[in-house]
Design a protein around this motif. Sequence first.
Motif, PDB file in Angstrom:
ATOM      1  N   CYS A   1      47.838 -12.690  64.001  1.00 23.15           N
ATOM      2  CA  CYS A   1      46.761 -11.791  64.390  1.00 23.15           C
ATOM      3  C   CYS A   1      45.724 -12.531  65.226  1.00 23.15           C
ATOM      4  CB  CYS A   1      46.099 -11.169  63.161  1.00 23.15           C
ATOM      5  SG  CYS A   1      45.329 -12.349  62.029  1.00 23.15           S
TER       6      CYS A   1
ATOM      7  N   GLN B   1      39.709 -11.885  66.934  1.00 20.05           N
ATOM      8  CA  GLN B   1      38.769 -10.960  67.551  1.00 20.05           C
ATOM      9  C   GLN B   1      39.064  -9.501  67.209  1.00 20.05           C
ATOM     10  OE1 GLN B   1      38.635 -13.849  71.484  1.00 20.05           O
ATOM     11  NE2 GLN B   1      38.856 -11.674  71.780  1.00 20.05           N
ATOM     12  N   GLU B   2      40.261  -9.227  66.676  1.00 16.27           N
ATOM     13  CA  GLU B   2      40.667  -7.860  66.329  1.00 16.27           C
ATOM     14  C   GLU B   2      41.533  -7.921  65.084  1.00 16.27           C
ATOM     15  OE1 GLU B   2      41.550  -5.287  70.041  1.00 16.27           O
ATOM     16  OE2 GLU B   2      42.156  -7.318  70.629  1.00 16.27           O
ATOM     17  N   LEU B   3      40.925  -8.091  63.943  1.00 16.11           N
ATOM     18  CA  LEU B   3      41.672  -8.298  62.713  1.00 16.11           C
ATOM     19  C   LEU B   3      42.300  -6.996  62.211  1.00 16.11           C
ATOM     20  CD1 LEU B   3      39.211 -10.681  60.837  1.00 16.11           C
ATOM     21  CD2 LEU B   3      41.324 -11.290  62.043  1.00 16.11           C
TER      22      LEU B   3
ATOM     23  N   ASP C   1      37.947  -2.535  56.470  1.00 18.54           N
ATOM     24  CA  ASP C   1      36.588  -2.992  56.173  1.00 18.54           C
ATOM     25  C   ASP C   1      36.481  -3.389  54.701  1.00 18.54           C
ATOM     26  OD1 ASP C   1      36.213  -2.104  58.729  1.00 18.54           O
ATOM     27  OD2 ASP C   1      34.772  -0.528  58.221  1.00 18.54           O
TER      28      ASP C   1
ATOM     29  N   ALA D   1      32.722 -11.998  68.852  1.00 22.83           N
ATOM     30  CA  ALA D   1      33.574 -10.921  68.347  1.00 22.83           C
ATOM     31  C   ALA D   1      34.297 -11.352  67.080  1.00 22.83           C
ATOM     32  CB  ALA D   1      34.584 -10.501  69.418  1.00 22.83           C
ATOM     33  N   ALA D   2      34.765 -12.599  67.032  1.00 17.08           N
ATOM     34  CA  ALA D   2      35.461 -13.098  65.847  1.00 17.08           C
ATOM     35  C   ALA D   2      34.527 -13.140  64.641  1.00 17.08           C
ATOM     36  CB  ALA D   2      36.036 -14.486  66.121  1.00 17.08           C
TER      37      ALA D   2
ATOM     38  N   ARG E   1      31.914 -11.232  64.159  1.00 17.15           N
ATOM     39  CA  ARG E   1      31.678  -9.846  63.735  1.00 17.15           C
ATOM     40  C   ARG E   1      32.862  -9.305  62.946  1.00 17.15           C
ATOM     41  NH1 ARG E   1      29.540  -9.489  69.100  1.00 17.15           N
ATOM     42  NH2 ARG E   1      31.460  -8.485  69.820  1.00 17.15           N
ATOM     43  N   GLU E   2      34.072  -9.661  63.346  1.00 17.00           N
ATOM     44  CA  GLU E   2      35.264  -9.212  62.617  1.00 17.00           C
ATOM     45  C   GLU E   2      35.345  -9.860  61.235  1.00 17.00           C
ATOM     46  OE1 GLU E   2      38.431  -7.020  63.634  1.00 17.00           O
ATOM     47  OE2 GLU E   2      36.361  -6.337  63.751  1.00 17.00           O
TER      48      GLU E   2
ATOM     49  N   ARG F   1      33.038  -7.888  59.159  1.00 17.01           N
ATOM     50  CA  ARG F   1      33.538  -6.542  58.891  1.00 17.01           C
ATOM     51  C   ARG F   1      34.513  -6.507  57.726  1.00 17.01           C
ATOM     52  NH1 ARG F   1      37.996  -3.796  59.813  1.00 17.01           N
ATOM     53  NH2 ARG F   1      38.946  -5.405  61.133  1.00 17.01           N
ATOM     54  N   VAL F   2      35.428  -7.465  57.678  1.00 13.91           N
ATOM     55  CA  VAL F   2      36.476  -7.422  56.650  1.00 13.91           C
ATOM     56  C   VAL F   2      36.017  -7.991  55.318  1.00 13.91           C
ATOM     57  CG1 VAL F   2      38.300  -7.473  58.390  1.00 13.91           C
ATOM     58  CG2 VAL F   2      37.541  -9.621  57.339  1.00 13.91           C
TER      59      VAL F   2
END
Length: 252
Positions: A123, A126-128, A132, A152-153, A155-156, A159-160
Amino acid sequence: MSEDPRPGTTHFGYRDVPVGDKQKLVGEVFSSVATKYDVMNDLMSLGIHRVWKRYFVATAQAKRGDRVLDLAGGTGDIAALLADRVGDTGEVVVGDINGDMLRVGRDRMTDRGRVGGLSWVQCNAQELPFPDGYFDLVTIAFGLRNVTDKDAALREMLRVLRPGGQARVLEFSQVTAGWFRPLYDFHSFNVLPRLGSMIAGDEASYRYLAESIRKHPPQRELQAMMDAAGFARTSYRNLSAGIVAIHTGYKA
Protein backbone atom coordinates in the motif's frame (compact mmCIF):
# COMPACT_ATOMS: atom_id res chain seq x y z
CA MET A 1 18.41 21.10 5.15
CA SER A 2 17.81 22.26 1.60
CA GLU A 3 15.55 24.86 0.10
CA ASP A 4 12.15 23.86 -1.27
CA PRO A 5 12.11 22.24 -4.72
CA ARG A 6 10.72 24.05 -7.75
CA PRO A 7 6.92 24.01 -8.24
CA GLY A 8 5.79 20.67 -9.67
CA THR A 9 8.96 18.92 -8.53
CA THR A 10 10.15 17.16 -5.39
CA HIS A 11 13.44 15.98 -3.98
CA PHE A 12 14.97 12.66 -4.98
CA GLY A 13 18.17 12.90 -3.01
CA TYR A 14 19.88 16.06 -4.21
CA ARG A 15 18.00 16.04 -7.51
CA ASP A 16 14.72 17.80 -8.23
CA VAL A 17 12.42 15.44 -10.14
CA PRO A 18 8.79 15.67 -11.29
CA VAL A 19 6.46 14.78 -8.42
CA GLY A 20 4.98 11.92 -10.42
CA ASP A 21 8.42 10.32 -10.91
CA LYS A 22 9.57 10.04 -7.31
CA GLN A 23 7.52 6.99 -6.35
CA LYS A 24 8.94 5.02 -9.29
CA LEU A 25 12.51 6.14 -8.58
CA VAL A 26 12.28 5.26 -4.88
CA GLY A 27 10.73 1.93 -5.81
CA GLU A 28 13.71 1.13 -8.03
CA VAL A 29 16.09 1.92 -5.16
CA PHE A 30 14.41 -0.43 -2.71
CA SER A 31 13.85 -3.20 -5.25
CA SER A 32 17.59 -3.04 -5.92
CA VAL A 33 18.66 -3.22 -2.26
CA ALA A 34 15.88 -5.43 -0.82
CA THR A 35 17.87 -8.65 -0.42
CA LYS A 36 20.84 -6.88 1.21
CA TYR A 37 18.88 -4.28 3.16
CA ASP A 38 19.33 -5.68 6.68
CA VAL A 39 22.97 -6.65 6.13
CA MET A 40 23.71 -3.14 4.92
CA ASN A 41 21.89 -1.64 7.89
CA ASP A 42 24.13 -3.61 10.24
CA LEU A 43 27.26 -2.47 8.41
CA MET A 44 26.16 1.17 8.07
CA SER A 45 25.22 1.60 11.72
CA LEU A 46 27.54 -0.99 13.31
CA GLY A 47 24.39 -2.75 14.45
CA ILE A 48 23.05 0.24 16.40
CA HIS A 49 19.89 0.34 14.24
CA ARG A 50 18.71 -2.74 16.12
CA VAL A 51 19.00 -0.88 19.44
CA TRP A 52 17.11 2.12 18.02
CA LYS A 53 14.31 -0.11 16.76
CA ARG A 54 13.99 -2.02 20.04
CA TYR A 55 13.78 1.22 21.99
CA PHE A 56 11.27 2.59 19.48
CA VAL A 57 8.95 -0.38 20.02
CA ALA A 58 9.59 -0.74 23.76
CA THR A 59 8.50 2.85 24.39
CA ALA A 60 5.47 2.74 22.06
CA GLN A 61 1.90 2.76 23.32
CA ALA A 62 1.11 -0.88 22.59
CA LYS A 63 -0.57 -3.51 24.73
CA ARG A 64 -2.02 -6.99 24.33
CA GLY A 65 -4.92 -7.14 21.90
CA ASP A 66 -4.07 -3.90 20.07
CA ARG A 67 -4.27 -3.40 16.32
CA VAL A 68 -1.04 -1.98 14.93
CA LEU A 69 0.00 -0.76 11.49
CA ASP A 70 3.71 -0.65 10.67
CA LEU A 71 4.29 1.38 7.51
CA ALA A 72 7.39 1.03 5.32
CA GLY A 73 7.88 -2.16 7.32
CA GLY A 74 8.79 -4.52 4.49
CA THR A 75 11.67 -6.27 6.24
CA GLY A 76 9.41 -7.18 9.17
CA ASP A 77 11.86 -6.44 11.99
CA ILE A 78 9.71 -3.74 13.63
CA ALA A 79 6.55 -5.81 13.08
CA ALA A 80 8.07 -8.84 14.80
CA LEU A 81 8.87 -6.74 17.87
CA LEU A 82 5.36 -5.25 17.83
CA ALA A 83 3.79 -8.71 17.53
CA ASP A 84 5.47 -9.66 20.80
CA ARG A 85 3.84 -6.65 22.45
CA VAL A 86 0.27 -7.21 21.22
CA GLY A 87 0.29 -10.98 21.64
CA ASP A 88 -1.94 -13.62 20.09
CA THR A 89 -5.08 -11.52 20.50
CA GLY A 90 -3.57 -8.52 18.72
CA GLU A 91 -3.04 -7.74 15.05
CA VAL A 92 0.02 -6.34 13.29
CA VAL A 93 -0.31 -5.21 9.68
CA VAL A 94 2.89 -4.62 7.73
CA GLY A 95 2.35 -2.04 5.01
CA ASP A 96 4.91 -1.22 2.35
CA ILE A 97 4.64 0.25 -1.13
CA ASN A 98 7.44 -1.99 -2.42
CA GLY A 99 6.50 -5.58 -3.22
CA ASP A 100 10.11 -6.78 -3.25
CA MET A 101 10.68 -5.52 0.29
CA LEU A 102 7.46 -7.20 1.45
CA ARG A 103 8.48 -10.52 -0.11
CA VAL A 104 11.90 -10.42 1.54
CA GLY A 105 10.36 -9.61 4.92
CA ARG A 106 7.60 -12.21 4.66
CA ASP A 107 10.07 -14.91 3.64
CA ARG A 108 12.39 -13.96 6.49
CA MET A 109 9.59 -14.12 9.06
CA THR A 110 8.43 -17.47 7.64
CA ASP A 111 11.97 -18.85 7.95
CA ARG A 112 11.92 -17.78 11.60
CA GLY A 113 8.63 -19.57 12.17
CA ARG A 114 6.61 -16.36 12.49
CA VAL A 115 3.61 -17.14 10.33
CA GLY A 116 0.81 -15.98 12.64
CA GLY A 117 -0.16 -12.54 13.87
CA LEU A 118 1.31 -10.67 10.90
CA SER A 119 -0.52 -9.48 7.78
CA TRP A 120 1.30 -8.10 4.74
CA VAL A 121 -0.30 -5.37 2.62
CA GLN A 122 1.24 -3.56 -0.35
CA CYS A 123 0.00 0.00 0.00
CA ASN A 124 0.89 3.65 -0.44
CA ALA A 125 1.26 5.57 2.83
CA GLN A 126 -0.44 8.54 1.17
CA GLU A 127 -3.64 6.55 0.49
CA LEU A 128 -4.06 3.85 3.10
CA PRO A 129 -6.65 1.12 2.32
CA PHE A 130 -7.97 0.96 5.90
CA PRO A 131 -11.10 2.39 7.54
CA ASP A 132 -11.08 5.42 9.81
CA GLY A 133 -10.10 4.76 13.41
CA TYR A 134 -9.06 1.15 12.85
CA PHE A 135 -5.65 1.05 14.57
CA ASP A 136 -4.47 1.69 18.12
CA LEU A 137 -0.92 2.43 17.00
CA VAL A 138 0.67 3.40 13.68
CA THR A 139 4.45 3.29 13.24
CA ILE A 140 6.83 4.13 10.44
CA ALA A 141 10.58 3.53 10.77
CA PHE A 142 13.10 4.90 8.27
CA GLY A 143 10.41 5.31 5.65
CA LEU A 144 8.81 8.72 5.92
CA ARG A 145 11.69 10.50 4.20
CA ASN A 146 11.06 8.41 1.07
CA VAL A 147 7.38 9.33 0.83
CA THR A 148 6.59 11.81 -1.94
CA ASP A 149 3.93 13.73 0.02
CA LYS A 150 4.85 13.49 3.70
CA ASP A 151 1.97 15.74 4.77
CA ALA A 152 -0.55 13.43 3.09
CA ALA A 153 1.03 10.39 4.75
CA LEU A 154 0.83 12.01 8.18
CA ARG A 155 -2.83 12.87 7.62
CA GLU A 156 -3.54 9.26 6.61
CA MET A 157 -1.76 7.96 9.69
CA LEU A 158 -4.00 10.18 11.80
CA ARG A 159 -7.13 9.12 9.93
CA VAL A 160 -6.68 5.40 10.53
CA LEU A 161 -5.93 5.88 14.25
CA ARG A 162 -8.67 5.50 16.84
CA PRO A 163 -9.23 8.44 19.22
CA GLY A 164 -6.43 8.32 21.77
CA GLY A 165 -4.27 6.24 19.45
CA GLN A 166 -0.58 6.92 18.97
CA ALA A 167 1.56 7.53 15.90
CA ARG A 168 5.34 7.09 16.04
CA VAL A 169 7.98 8.01 13.49
CA LEU A 170 11.56 6.75 13.73
CA GLU A 171 13.72 8.54 11.21
CA PHE A 172 17.20 9.86 10.55
CA SER A 173 17.35 13.47 11.62
CA GLN A 174 19.74 16.37 12.15
CA VAL A 175 22.89 15.67 14.19
CA THR A 176 23.01 17.97 17.21
CA ALA A 177 26.74 17.78 18.03
CA GLY A 178 28.65 20.17 15.77
CA TRP A 179 31.98 18.36 16.21
CA PHE A 180 30.42 15.10 15.01
CA ARG A 181 28.89 16.39 11.78
CA PRO A 182 32.06 16.25 9.62
CA LEU A 183 32.64 12.63 10.68
CA TYR A 184 29.02 11.77 10.00
CA ASP A 185 29.13 13.44 6.58
CA PHE A 186 32.32 11.57 5.66
CA HIS A 187 30.73 8.27 6.63
CA SER A 188 27.52 9.10 4.74
CA PHE A 189 29.04 10.28 1.47
CA ASN A 190 32.27 8.27 1.28
CA VAL A 191 31.97 5.09 3.33
CA LEU A 192 28.28 4.32 2.76
CA PRO A 193 28.29 4.39 -1.08
CA ARG A 194 31.42 2.22 -1.15
CA LEU A 195 29.79 -0.32 1.16
CA GLY A 196 26.76 -0.26 -1.12
CA SER A 197 28.96 -0.98 -4.10
CA MET A 198 30.87 -3.82 -2.41
CA ILE A 199 28.02 -5.55 -0.57
CA ALA A 200 24.89 -4.76 -2.56
CA GLY A 201 26.49 -4.01 -5.93
CA ASP A 202 24.69 -0.66 -5.97
CA GLU A 203 26.58 2.53 -5.12
CA ALA A 204 23.96 4.91 -6.55
CA SER A 205 21.12 3.70 -4.34
CA TYR A 206 23.13 4.17 -1.18
CA ARG A 207 24.28 7.60 -2.28
CA TYR A 208 20.58 8.45 -2.70
CA LEU A 209 19.81 7.13 0.79
CA ALA A 210 22.53 9.36 2.27
CA GLU A 211 21.22 12.37 0.34
CA SER A 212 17.62 11.65 1.34
CA ILE A 213 18.59 11.91 5.00
CA ARG A 214 19.91 15.45 4.44
CA LYS A 215 16.71 16.43 2.64
CA HIS A 216 14.44 15.14 5.40
CA PRO A 217 12.88 17.78 7.69
CA PRO A 218 14.84 18.25 10.94
CA GLN A 219 13.33 17.62 14.34
CA ARG A 220 11.33 20.80 14.97
CA GLU A 221 10.15 21.02 11.37
CA LEU A 222 8.79 17.47 11.39
CA GLN A 223 7.08 18.13 14.72
CA ALA A 224 5.42 21.19 13.16
CA MET A 225 4.28 19.02 10.22
CA MET A 226 2.67 16.57 12.65
CA ASP A 227 0.94 19.48 14.38
CA ALA A 228 -0.35 20.73 11.03
CA ALA A 229 -1.63 17.24 10.15
CA GLY A 230 -3.82 17.34 13.25
CA PHE A 231 -1.86 15.35 15.80
CA ALA A 232 -2.09 16.34 19.47
CA ARG A 233 0.66 16.30 22.12
CA THR A 234 3.45 15.99 19.59
CA SER A 235 7.01 15.52 20.80
CA TYR A 236 10.34 14.13 19.72
CA ARG A 237 13.31 12.44 21.36
CA ASN A 238 16.80 12.41 19.89
CA LEU A 239 18.84 9.21 19.92
CA SER A 240 22.60 9.01 19.33
CA ALA A 241 23.11 12.78 19.24
CA GLY A 242 20.29 13.31 16.77
CA ILE A 243 21.42 10.79 14.16
CA VAL A 244 17.88 9.53 14.55
CA ALA A 245 14.83 10.90 16.33
CA ILE A 246 11.57 9.39 17.52
CA HIS A 247 8.54 11.61 16.87
CA THR A 248 5.28 10.92 18.68
CA GLY A 249 1.75 12.25 18.25
CA TYR A 250 -1.75 11.28 19.35
CA LYS A 251 -5.24 11.42 17.90
CA ALA A 252 -7.30 13.70 20.09
